[in-house]
Design an enzyme around this catalytic site. Structure first.
Site, PDB file in Angstrom:
ATOM      1  N   MET A 126       0.814  -1.207   0.000  1.00 31.72           N
ATOM      2  CA  MET A 126       0.000   0.000   0.000  1.00 31.72           C
ATOM      3  C   MET A 126       0.852   1.263   0.000  1.00 31.72           C
ATOM      4  O   MET A 126       0.358   2.351  -0.137  1.00 31.72           O
ATOM      5  CB  MET A 126      -0.920  -0.001   1.218  1.00 31.72           C
ATOM      6  N   CYS A 127       2.162   1.107   0.202  1.00 30.58           N
ATOM      7  CA  CYS A 127       3.096   2.229   0.085  1.00 30.58           C
ATOM      8  C   CYS A 127       3.051   3.160   1.299  1.00 30.58           C
ATOM      9  O   CYS A 127       2.103   3.159   2.070  1.00 30.58           O
ATOM     10  CB  CYS A 127       2.878   3.015  -1.197  1.00 30.58           C
ATOM     11  N   ARG A 128       4.102   3.945   1.419  1.00 29.67           N
ATOM     12  CA  ARG A 128       4.236   5.013   2.408  1.00 29.67           C
ATOM     13  C   ARG A 128       4.911   6.183   1.696  1.00 29.67           C
ATOM     14  O   ARG A 128       5.796   5.972   0.862  1.00 29.67           O
ATOM     15  CB  ARG A 128       5.127   4.610   3.593  1.00 29.67           C
ATOM     16  N   ASN A 139       7.001  -2.707   2.674  1.00 30.27           N
ATOM     17  CA  ASN A 139       7.062  -1.869   1.466  1.00 30.27           C
ATOM     18  C   ASN A 139       8.433  -2.075   0.828  1.00 30.27           C
ATOM     19  O   ASN A 139       9.339  -1.262   0.994  1.00 30.27           O
ATOM     20  CB  ASN A 139       6.846  -0.407   1.846  1.00 30.27           C
ATOM     21  N   ASN A 193      -0.329   6.744  -2.602  1.00 28.15           N
ATOM     22  CA  ASN A 193      -0.344   5.748  -1.541  1.00 28.15           C
ATOM     23  C   ASN A 193      -1.737   5.117  -1.548  1.00 28.15           C
ATOM     24  O   ASN A 193      -2.705   5.772  -1.161  1.00 28.15           O
ATOM     25  CB  ASN A 193      -0.034   6.440  -0.207  1.00 28.15           C
TER      26      ASN A 193
END
Length: 246
Positions: free
Chosen positions: A1-3, A42, A115
């Site tokens: 889901m990313c940061r 991630n 994101n």
């Protein structure tokens, strides 16, 4: 889901943003505290974009985990900037892991990050993609939802929309055709930053002349404020402003 994160303020080293805080972006790459069901690590690429002065931004991107890169720690320790956008990636199942798929995406003065995820990809967003120039479609940075979101935002910017208009219109449009999507966008030109919060997390910290927007706080400073869901944020020389997304 990313940061991801974006910084505006007095020049600091990239290390001060990416490595030094107790819950830094590098640490979030393997132990994020607030993924909200979007994965556990991630490790599918990362990128850092910074403005060296009056010119266009410089990017450093790789397809592997940020913690395994041997060059970035040295680069980050000697590189100063007053405007930075950085991201670590958790690829959605079925999407490629390649350098060109890692944020930030860029054109001219603009840097962009996403994101989240577009639900029902790619079928849910075919109609919106059809409204883009064919050249934009065949030259996408990567065959991913984030790259297409960037193309939609960029198309509006090219047509004269403000950063806030480009981000908010894109989020509303995509959310309407792809319910359940997570659409946290970051867009900066090195002077101001616009962000959206749609079914995910974003926090803001203002200290003196500096503002930091991040998917999750990088430390335990009391200045952090969580942005409510379905809001957009603009931060710049005139302060921090919030608006409704819907």
């Amino acid at each position: 889901m990313c940061r991801h994160l974006a910084y505006l303020g007095p020049p600091v080293t990239l290390r001060a943003l990416l490595y030094d805080p107790p819950y830094s972006l590098v640490r979030q790459s393997w132990t994020p505290r607030d993924m909200r069901g979007g994965g556990t690590v991630n490790a599918d690429g990362f990128g850092v974009g910074w403005y060296p002065g009056t010119g266009n931004p410089v990017r450093y991107r790789r397809s592997g985990p940020i913690w395994s890169d041997p060059t970035l720690p040295e680069l980050a320790g000697v590189t100063f900037s007053g405007a930075v956008l950085a991201a670590v990636r958790s690829a959605t199942v079925g999407m490629p892991v390649q350098e060109s798929a890692a944020a930030p995406f860029a054109e001219g003065r603009w840097l962009f990050s996403h994101n989240g995820v577009v639900r029902g990809w790619p079928d849910s967003i075919v109609a919106l993609a059809g409204g883009l120039p064919v050249r934009d479609l065949v030259t996408l940075d990567a065959p991913t939802d984030s790259a297409l979101l960037w193309a939609l935002v960029r198309h509006r910017l090219r047509a004269g929309a403000s950063a806030a208009e480009a981000v908010t219109a894109t989020v509303r449009e995509v959310a309407a055709v792809a319910p359940g999507s997570r659409l946290n966008l970051l867009l900066t030109d090195g002077v101001s930053v616009v962000a959206s919060v749609w079914d995910h997390a974003l926090s803001v910290r203002v200290t003196g002349d500096a503002v930091l927007l991040a998917s999750e706080p990088v430390d335990d400073a009391p200045e952090w404020q969580e942005v409510p869901d379905r809001r957009w944020v603009r931060a710049g020389p005139d302060g921090v402003h919030l608006g409704e997304l819907g």
